[in-house]
Design an enzyme around this catalytic site. Structure first.
Site, PDB file in Angstrom:
ATOM      1  N   GLU A  55       7.024 -75.933  62.795  1.00  0.00           N
ATOM      2  CA  GLU A  55       6.929 -77.412  62.298  1.00  0.00           C
ATOM      3  C   GLU A  55       6.899 -78.246  63.854  1.00  0.00           C
ATOM      4  O   GLU A  55       7.682 -78.010  64.692  1.00  0.00           O
ATOM      5  CB  GLU A  55       8.046 -77.938  61.621  1.00  0.00           C
TER       6      GLU A  55
ATOM      7  N   VAL B 211      19.855 -76.959  63.703  1.00  0.00           N
ATOM      8  CA  VAL B 211      20.683 -77.813  63.568  1.00  0.00           C
ATOM      9  C   VAL B 211      21.481 -77.280  62.197  1.00  0.00           C
ATOM     10  O   VAL B 211      22.578 -76.929  61.939  1.00  0.00           O
ATOM     11  CB  VAL B 211      20.741 -79.324  63.643  1.00  0.00           C
ATOM     12  N   GLY B 212      20.401 -77.140  61.069  1.00  0.00           N
ATOM     13  CA  GLY B 212      21.083 -76.981  59.942  1.00  0.00           C
ATOM     14  C   GLY B 212      21.602 -75.420  59.900  1.00  0.00           C
ATOM     15  O   GLY B 212      22.800 -75.304  59.058  1.00  0.00           O
TER      16      GLY B 212
ATOM     17  N   CYS C  94       9.064 -84.407  56.838  1.00  0.00           N
ATOM     18  CA  CYS C  94       9.370 -83.322  56.389  1.00  0.00           C
ATOM     19  C   CYS C  94       8.474 -82.666  55.326  1.00  0.00           C
ATOM     20  O   CYS C  94       8.008 -81.659  55.096  1.00  0.00           O
ATOM     21  CB  CYS C  94      10.667 -82.811  56.110  1.00  0.00           C
TER      22      CYS C  94
ATOM     23  N   GLY D 103      17.761 -82.233  58.468  1.00  0.00           N
ATOM     24  CA  GLY D 103      17.298 -82.331  59.811  1.00  0.00           C
ATOM     25  C   GLY D 103      16.550 -81.071  60.115  1.00  0.00           C
ATOM     26  O   GLY D 103      16.189 -80.297  59.169  1.00  0.00           O
ATOM     27  N   SER D 104      16.759 -80.707  61.331  1.00  0.00           N
ATOM     28  CA  SER D 104      15.932 -79.587  61.863  1.00  0.00           C
ATOM     29  C   SER D 104      16.410 -78.279  61.168  1.00  0.00           C
ATOM     30  O   SER D 104      17.749 -78.088  61.126  1.00  0.00           O
ATOM     31  CB  SER D 104      16.061 -79.345  63.308  1.00  0.00           C
TER      32      SER D 104
ATOM     33  N   LYS E 132      27.329 -89.982  59.072  1.00  0.00           N
ATOM     34  CA  LYS E 132      26.916 -89.993  60.427  1.00  0.00           C
ATOM     35  C   LYS E 132      25.486 -90.029  60.521  1.00  0.00           C
ATOM     36  O   LYS E 132      24.821 -88.965  60.276  1.00  0.00           O
ATOM     37  CB  LYS E 132      27.570 -88.983  60.885  1.00  0.00           C
TER      38      LYS E 132
HETATM   39  C1  UN1 Z   1      11.190 -86.482  54.734  1.00  0.00           C
HETATM   40  O1  UN1 Z   1      10.257 -86.564  55.197  1.00  0.00           O
HETATM   41  O2  UN1 Z   1      12.442 -86.234  54.981  1.00  0.00           O
HETATM   42  O3  UN1 Z   1       7.927 -87.361  49.660  1.00  0.00           O
HETATM   43  C2  UN1 Z   1      11.408 -87.200  53.325  1.00  0.00           C
HETATM   44  C3  UN1 Z   1       7.867 -88.107  50.902  1.00  0.00           C
HETATM   45  C4  UN1 Z   1       9.002 -89.104  50.807  1.00  0.00           C
HETATM   46  C5  UN1 Z   1      10.160 -88.398  51.430  1.00  0.00           C
HETATM   47  C6  UN1 Z   1      10.260 -87.643  52.852  1.00  0.00           C
HETATM   48  N1  UN1 Z   1       9.492 -89.650  49.603  1.00  0.00           N
HETATM   49  O4  UN1 Z   1       7.368 -87.767  51.785  1.00  0.00           O
END
Ligand code: UN1
Length: 494
Positions: free
Chosen positions: A385, A232-233, A284, A228-229, A175
């Site tokens: 974040e 939601v996690g 992230c 994800g966030s 999904k």
């Molecule tokens: C993400 O932002 O969810 O190290 C992954 C990094 C990438 C992966 C990021 N190779 O920034």
């Protein structure tokens, strides 16, 4: 009229039961729809999970090296279509072409790397404490895997989940984020072309509440792998707990770069710009805090701001563009709310802080690279974040204080230190509480053959990538073979 796309269930491309669709929009041009996708609900999820469950029994019997051959072919096809996939990705989620190519490459790397596991999937053999008895552990698949993925790495992250799940003998219901259904569809088409049998990989498009939630709750799903966030996690984990499902969560970050007074400042500035504004800060692993020793903070800040101010914003498809849009209107507003909050909290806004509407950018969701100085680690802009091009510079006296600041959030995904002092580097590597620490490199740029993930609320103890990827998608099975011909009691017989 943009094309209509379908779900992929049991080897067939079919519409959602509801007959409804949702569009995928270009964030650099809000009038451009890239396609319409099935708005699935629990009925489509039921069909997909049922297919995945039915085909699981057969797929798990296919020898792993044979399963892996399909992955190798998939990787070759991804490589062949890298350019087109990257262009599509830039249109669908906005990051600049070079970064989209990197995303596709990360997917290719992961697929090749994991295909190699088809001939490994290593377990242990070890002596038994009893005579004429053999002991070993092997890996077994877990069953039906739900792969729920975000829009910011629309190809790489799905491969982190789907490929190890499949090579280990699981079947998958995928999904993807509703913002990037087109790239997800192309990935599934490629795996179909590579020779995956029907029902092994199923694709269900739709919104989180309508398609994601029933997938998470479905009793026949054994393992949920979610990126994800944090909000939601948490919901995923709570829903999964009710059925004792396995859950692997990758969530947010509030990643920091430490800049020490002895750092190579050119390198640190370049790394901080890349970490803070690459992918418009929507990784992230993005660097949203820069923790700088007072002695060099003025020089660092002046030069950093100058660089931020000349970044060229625009459509990621144009070769001169250095930063693309953010993903959508809601995110644009959220980023702007944080600007106002930062000012209210007393941080000093040095540059940016505005929605950018010049020329063609008026068509999309552009936000200026935004730098706050004099931030304290207690401020919400230094704790939460934002997932946008906003960075807070925090002054510190020394390394101890820097490490305290870095460790002061609820997250712990990525981190970095710029220093020429090996002692400081090792101290930071040991004391920063994060899943990843870089020395003299930015917070982004993880490679697929090493574990990826974070501590605290950035994750729930699992890792993707590296050998850890296989751990997340397999169960250990321990086997004892007694050929003594008599009852032997472990721990009891002398
Ligand atoms: C993400 O932002 O969810 O190290 C992954 C990094 C990438 C992966 C990021 N190779 O920034």
């Amino acid at each position: 009229m943009a094309e209509q796309f379908k779900n992929y269930i049991d080897g067939k491309w079919i519409e959602a039961t509801s007959g409804q669709t949702f569009p995928s929009m270009n964030p650099a041009d809000r009038s451009e729809a890239l396609g319409h996708f099935p708005r699935s609900d629990h009925r489509d999820v039921d069909r997909a999970v049922e297919a995945a469950r039915r085909h699981y029994l057969r797929w798990r019997e296919v020898p792993a090296p044979k399963r892996a051959e399909i992955m190798f072919r998939g990787a070759e096809l991804l490589l062949l279509r890298k350019k087109d996939l990257a262009t599509l990705m830039t249109k669908e989620m906005g990051k600049v072409l070079k970064e989209s190519r990197g995303d596709v490459q990360e997917g290719i790397d992961m697929t090749y790397f994991i295909a190699g596991e088809g001939r490994r999937l290593l377990g242990e053999t070890t002596p038994s404490e009893l005579p004429d008895k053999f002991a070993m552990s092997v890996r077994a698949p877990v069953g039906v895997v739900a792969a729920i993925t975000p829009w910011n790495f629309p190809l790489a992250i799905p491969t982190w989940k789907i490929m190890p799940a499949l090579v280990a003998g699981n079947t998958v219901v995928f999904k993807p984020a509703e913002e990037t259904p087109l790239v997800a569809t192309r990935l599934v088409e490629i795996m179909e072309e590579a020779g995956l049998p029907p029902g092994v990989l199923n694709l269900v498009h739709g919104l989180g509440e309508e398609a994601g939630a029933p997938l998470v709750r479905h009793p026949e799903v054994t393992l949920i792998s979610f990126t994800g966030s944090g909000e939601v996690g948490r919901e995923v984990a709570i829903a999964a707990a009710a059925e004792h499902k396995r859950v692997s969560l990758e969530m947010g970050g509030k990643n920091a770069i430490i800049v020490m007074e002895d750092a190579d400042l050119d390198l640190a500035i370049e790394g901080a710009i890349w970490g803070a504004f690459g992918t418009s800060g929507q990784r992230c692993t993005a660097a949203s805090r820069i923790v700088v020793q007072r002695k060099v903070i003025k020089e660092f800040t002046d030069r950093f701001v100058k660089r931020a101010e000349i970044l060229r914003l625009g459509d990621g498809l144009l070769p001169e563009t250095e930063m693309g849009p953010v993903i959508n209107e809601a995110q644009l507003k959220r980023v702007h709310r944080y600007t106002k909050l930062g000012i209210k909290e007393g941080a000093k806004l040095l540059t940016g802080g505005e929605i950018y509407k010049k020329g063609e950018c008026a068509k999309g969701f552009f936000y200026l690279p935004t730098v706050f100085a004099d931030a304290s680690s207690k401020m919400r802009i230094a704790q939460e974040e934002i997932f946008g091009p906003t960075v807070a510079i925090i002054p510190v006296a020394d390394l101890d204080e820097a490490i305290d600041v870095v460790n002061s959030t609820r997250y712990g995904l990525s981190s970095a230190i710029y220093t020429r002092d090996i002692g400081r580097a090792f101290k930071a590597m040991r004391e920063i509480e994060a899943g990843i620490t870089y020395v003299n490199a930015s917070t982004v740029g993880a490679e697929v053959h090493l574990p990826f993930g974070g501590v605290r609320q950035s994750g729930n103890g699992h890792r993707e990538g590296g050998n850890a990827a296989i751990d997340a998608f397999t169960e250990w099975k321990t086997l004892y073979i007694d050929f003594s011909g008599r009852l032997q009691r472990a721990q009891i017989d002398e």
